[in-house]
Design a protein around this motif. Structure first.
Motif, mmCIF file in Angstrom:
data_model
loop_
_atom_site.group_PDB
_atom_site.id
_atom_site.type_symbol
_atom_site.label_atom_id
_atom_site.label_comp_id
_atom_site.label_asym_id
_atom_site.label_seq_id
_atom_site.Cartn_x
_atom_site.Cartn_y
_atom_site.Cartn_z
ATOM 1 N N ASN A 68 36.397 57.464 9.732
ATOM 2 C CA ASN A 68 35.168 57.499 10.523
ATOM 3 C C ASN A 68 35.303 58.303 11.821
ATOM 4 O O ASN A 68 34.818 57.890 12.872
ATOM 5 C CB ASN A 68 34.720 56.065 10.830
ATOM 6 C CG ASN A 68 33.218 55.953 11.044
ATOM 7 O OD1 ASN A 68 32.460 56.827 10.628
ATOM 8 N ND2 ASN A 68 32.774 54.878 11.676
ATOM 9 N N GLY A 69 35.996 59.437 11.718
ATOM 10 C CA GLY A 69 36.083 60.310 12.875
ATOM 11 C C GLY A 69 37.120 59.920 13.899
ATOM 12 O O GLY A 69 37.108 60.442 15.028
ATOM 13 N N ASP A 70 38.047 59.007 13.558
ATOM 14 C CA ASP A 70 39.083 58.622 14.508
ATOM 15 C C ASP A 70 39.925 59.844 14.899
ATOM 16 O O ASP A 70 40.344 60.618 14.038
ATOM 17 C CB ASP A 70 39.985 57.544 13.903
ATOM 18 C CG ASP A 70 41.116 57.166 14.836
ATOM 19 O OD1 ASP A 70 40.825 56.811 15.989
ATOM 20 O OD2 ASP A 70 42.286 57.252 14.423
ATOM 21 N N THR A 71 40.172 60.001 16.183
ATOM 22 C CA THR A 71 40.920 61.165 16.673
ATOM 23 C C THR A 71 42.268 60.782 17.278
ATOM 24 O O THR A 71 42.954 61.625 17.858
ATOM 25 C CB THR A 71 40.092 61.921 17.736
ATOM 26 O OG1 THR A 71 39.780 61.033 18.824
ATOM 27 C CG2 THR A 71 38.819 62.474 17.132
ATOM 28 N N THR A 72 42.672 59.521 17.136
ATOM 29 C CA THR A 72 43.930 59.075 17.736
ATOM 30 C C THR A 72 45.144 59.434 16.885
ATOM 31 O O THR A 72 46.277 59.348 17.361
ATOM 32 C CB THR A 72 43.929 57.551 17.930
ATOM 33 O OG1 THR A 72 43.910 56.907 16.646
ATOM 34 C CG2 THR A 72 42.720 57.108 18.752
ATOM 35 N N GLY A 73 44.921 59.797 15.627
ATOM 36 C CA GLY A 73 46.027 60.066 14.721
ATOM 37 C C GLY A 73 46.493 58.841 13.953
ATOM 38 O O GLY A 73 47.357 58.945 13.074
ATOM 39 N N ARG A 74 45.924 57.665 14.274
ATOM 40 C CA ARG A 74 46.320 56.450 13.557
ATOM 41 C C ARG A 74 45.688 56.375 12.171
ATOM 42 O O ARG A 74 46.321 55.937 11.211
ATOM 43 C CB ARG A 74 45.921 55.215 14.375
ATOM 44 C CG ARG A 74 46.688 55.025 15.669
ATOM 45 C CD ARG A 74 46.284 53.698 16.308
ATOM 46 N NE ARG A 74 47.057 53.388 17.498
ATOM 47 C CZ ARG A 74 46.676 53.677 18.734
ATOM 48 N NH1 ARG A 74 45.511 54.291 18.929
ATOM 49 N NH2 ARG A 74 47.437 53.358 19.768
ATOM 50 N N LEU A 334 29.856 49.612 9.791
ATOM 51 C CA LEU A 334 30.144 50.972 9.340
ATOM 52 C C LEU A 334 30.367 51.928 10.508
ATOM 53 O O LEU A 334 30.834 53.052 10.304
ATOM 54 C CB LEU A 334 29.001 51.484 8.457
ATOM 55 C CG LEU A 334 28.901 50.827 7.079
ATOM 56 C CD1 LEU A 334 27.616 51.233 6.374
ATOM 57 C CD2 LEU A 334 30.118 51.171 6.221
ATOM 58 N N LYS A 335 30.089 51.487 11.728
ATOM 59 C CA LYS A 335 30.345 52.310 12.907
ATOM 60 C C LYS A 335 31.774 52.137 13.427
ATOM 61 O O LYS A 335 32.218 52.892 14.301
ATOM 62 C CB LYS A 335 29.355 51.963 14.017
ATOM 63 C CG LYS A 335 27.908 52.337 13.694
ATOM 64 C CD LYS A 335 26.973 51.924 14.824
ATOM 65 C CE LYS A 335 25.519 52.256 14.484
ATOM 66 N NZ LYS A 335 24.589 51.816 15.557
ATOM 67 N N LEU A 336 32.492 51.129 12.898
ATOM 68 C CA LEU A 336 33.849 50.874 13.361
ATOM 69 C C LEU A 336 34.791 51.984 12.917
ATOM 70 O O LEU A 336 34.569 52.650 11.920
ATOM 71 C CB LEU A 336 34.345 49.534 12.820
ATOM 72 C CG LEU A 336 33.603 48.282 13.289
ATOM 73 C CD1 LEU A 336 34.140 47.053 12.565
ATOM 74 C CD2 LEU A 336 33.722 48.101 14.798
ATOM 75 N N LYS A 337 35.871 52.148 13.682
ATOM 76 C CA LYS A 337 36.933 53.086 13.333
ATOM 77 C C LYS A 337 38.212 52.288 13.127
ATOM 78 O O LYS A 337 38.723 51.729 14.102
ATOM 79 C CB LYS A 337 37.130 54.125 14.444
ATOM 80 C CG LYS A 337 35.926 54.996 14.743
ATOM 81 C CD LYS A 337 36.226 55.940 15.905
ATOM 82 C CE LYS A 337 35.007 56.705 16.366
ATOM 83 N NZ LYS A 337 34.497 57.654 15.393
ATOM 84 N N PRO A 338 38.744 52.232 11.921
ATOM 85 C CA PRO A 338 38.188 52.733 10.663
ATOM 86 C C PRO A 338 37.132 51.772 10.119
ATOM 87 O O PRO A 338 37.045 50.625 10.563
ATOM 88 C CB PRO A 338 39.412 52.766 9.745
ATOM 89 C CG PRO A 338 40.231 51.603 10.214
ATOM 90 C CD PRO A 338 40.056 51.586 11.725
#
Length: 346
Positions: A68-74, A334-338
């Protein structure tokens, strides 16, 4: 801050009437033969589909989608083996009802008669299908097969193992709802190596999966409910390898394996959890409360320690106790990451 209601249920004595009468026989021989042929064709098609190797490109794409667009690399978790053929996750989202047939207070699974319960579960399935049309939904019944309790019992282990006839009843109910089944273990003062093998005959079934609840794993010897318990990566790896061997030995599709969590100490050394092609691990956010509290729990204890997949529990009663007195919606989750790929209702 208390994240989950830890009251324990003393199981009622006696057998719960399930009201699942057998259907009357079909007197039309030709119609019966046609029905059997259709069922056989459907089963063959399903088996053929489950035997196909996993489409790795589709798998990678779906992992990226639920990150969902996570940018932390996790997220997504890159260093994981591709699953064996027939894997449910991440191609489908599992939506489950949780509970025990002996108690109306432990969750929706036991609160309502089977027919009404399945109807309610189906309504939740449809809500998720509407919220995320790209992801098919697999209904499930998540049944507490080993229950922590306030009484020590004959062996002083503070847990009760459900009779096999009750597990059989859950399997029959699940069949009516085209649902898979999870068997959940609350070890209390016992341990996972003593409890898991007792469910092996069920876990050999292709549609039966596993859940474990660290909250009631009382390694210090404290009574369940007096403090929050814990499992280590070693316990989780034991379960995972046990399931993997069953999958290999019995030519089964991968098992889904859920681990409840709503505090840091409930799961220790998560970085040491091993991933296997035969098992799909879900770290399941099990805390209750108002939406902001639940999102905070997910953000603090699930998001920062990625394992493989994530889950999220919704409580029909406990989540609405405080303002704004409502449960979170599929659209919010559904807005949560992930994005959680396993959803459980209690």
């Amino acid at each position: 801050m208390t994240y989950k209601n830890t009251f324990l249920i003393t199981l009622a004595i006696g057998i719960v009437s399930l009201g699942c009468g057998q259907k009357s026989g079909n007197t039309n021989g030709k119609k019966s033969e046609n029905a059997l042929t259709t069922a056989s064709d459907s089963t063959s098609a399903k088996e053929e589909e489950e035997s196909k190797p996993v489409d790795t490109a589709a798998y990678n794409q779906k992992l990226k989608e639920i990150a969902n667009g996570d940018t932390t690399g996790r997220w997504p978790v890159i260093k994981q083996p591709y699953p064996l053929a027939g894997a449910i996750l991440p191609f489908k989202r599992i939506v489950a009802y949780y509970g025990n047939l002996y108690s109306k207070r432990m969750g929706a699974l036991g609160e309502y008669p089977p027919k009404e319960m399945l109807s309610r579960l189906n309504a939740e399935v449809k809500r998720w299908e509407k919220a995320d049309p790209k992801t098919p939904v697999q209904p499930a019944l998540h049944y507490i097969a080993v229950v922590a309790q306030g009484d020590g019992g004959k062996d002083g282990k503070y847990r009760t193992r459900m009779p096999h006839k009750q597990i059989d009843s859950v399997l029959k109910i699940a069949e009516k709802g085209k649902a898979i089944v999870f068997l959940d273990i609350q070890v209390a003062l016992s341990n996972i190596k003593a409890e898991l093998p007792l469910l092996e005959e069920y876990l050999k079934m292709p549609h039966v999966h596993l859940g474990i609840d660290p909250e009631f794993s009382m390694k210090t010897g404290a009574k369940p409910g007096t403090r929050i318990g814990t499992f280590d990566a070693a316990d989780i790896n034991y379960c995972s390898e046990y399931l993997a061997k069953l999958v290999r030995d019995n030519n089964l599709p991968p098992k889904v394996f859920t681990v409840h969590r709503f505090t840091k100490k409930m799961v220790t050394n998560s970085q040491n959890i091993k991933l296997r092609p035969e098992v799909q691990i879900v770290m399941h956010m099990d805390g209750w409360g108002e939406p902001e509290l639940k999102k905070g729990t997910y953000r603090h204890w699930i998001f920062p320690e990625p394992v493989q997949f994530t889950g999220f529990k919704l409580f029909y009663k406990n989540d609405i106790k405080k303002a704004p007195h409502r449960m979170m919606t599929p659209e919010e989750l559904l807005k949560l990451k992930p994005q959680p790929i396993y959803i459980q209702y209690q």
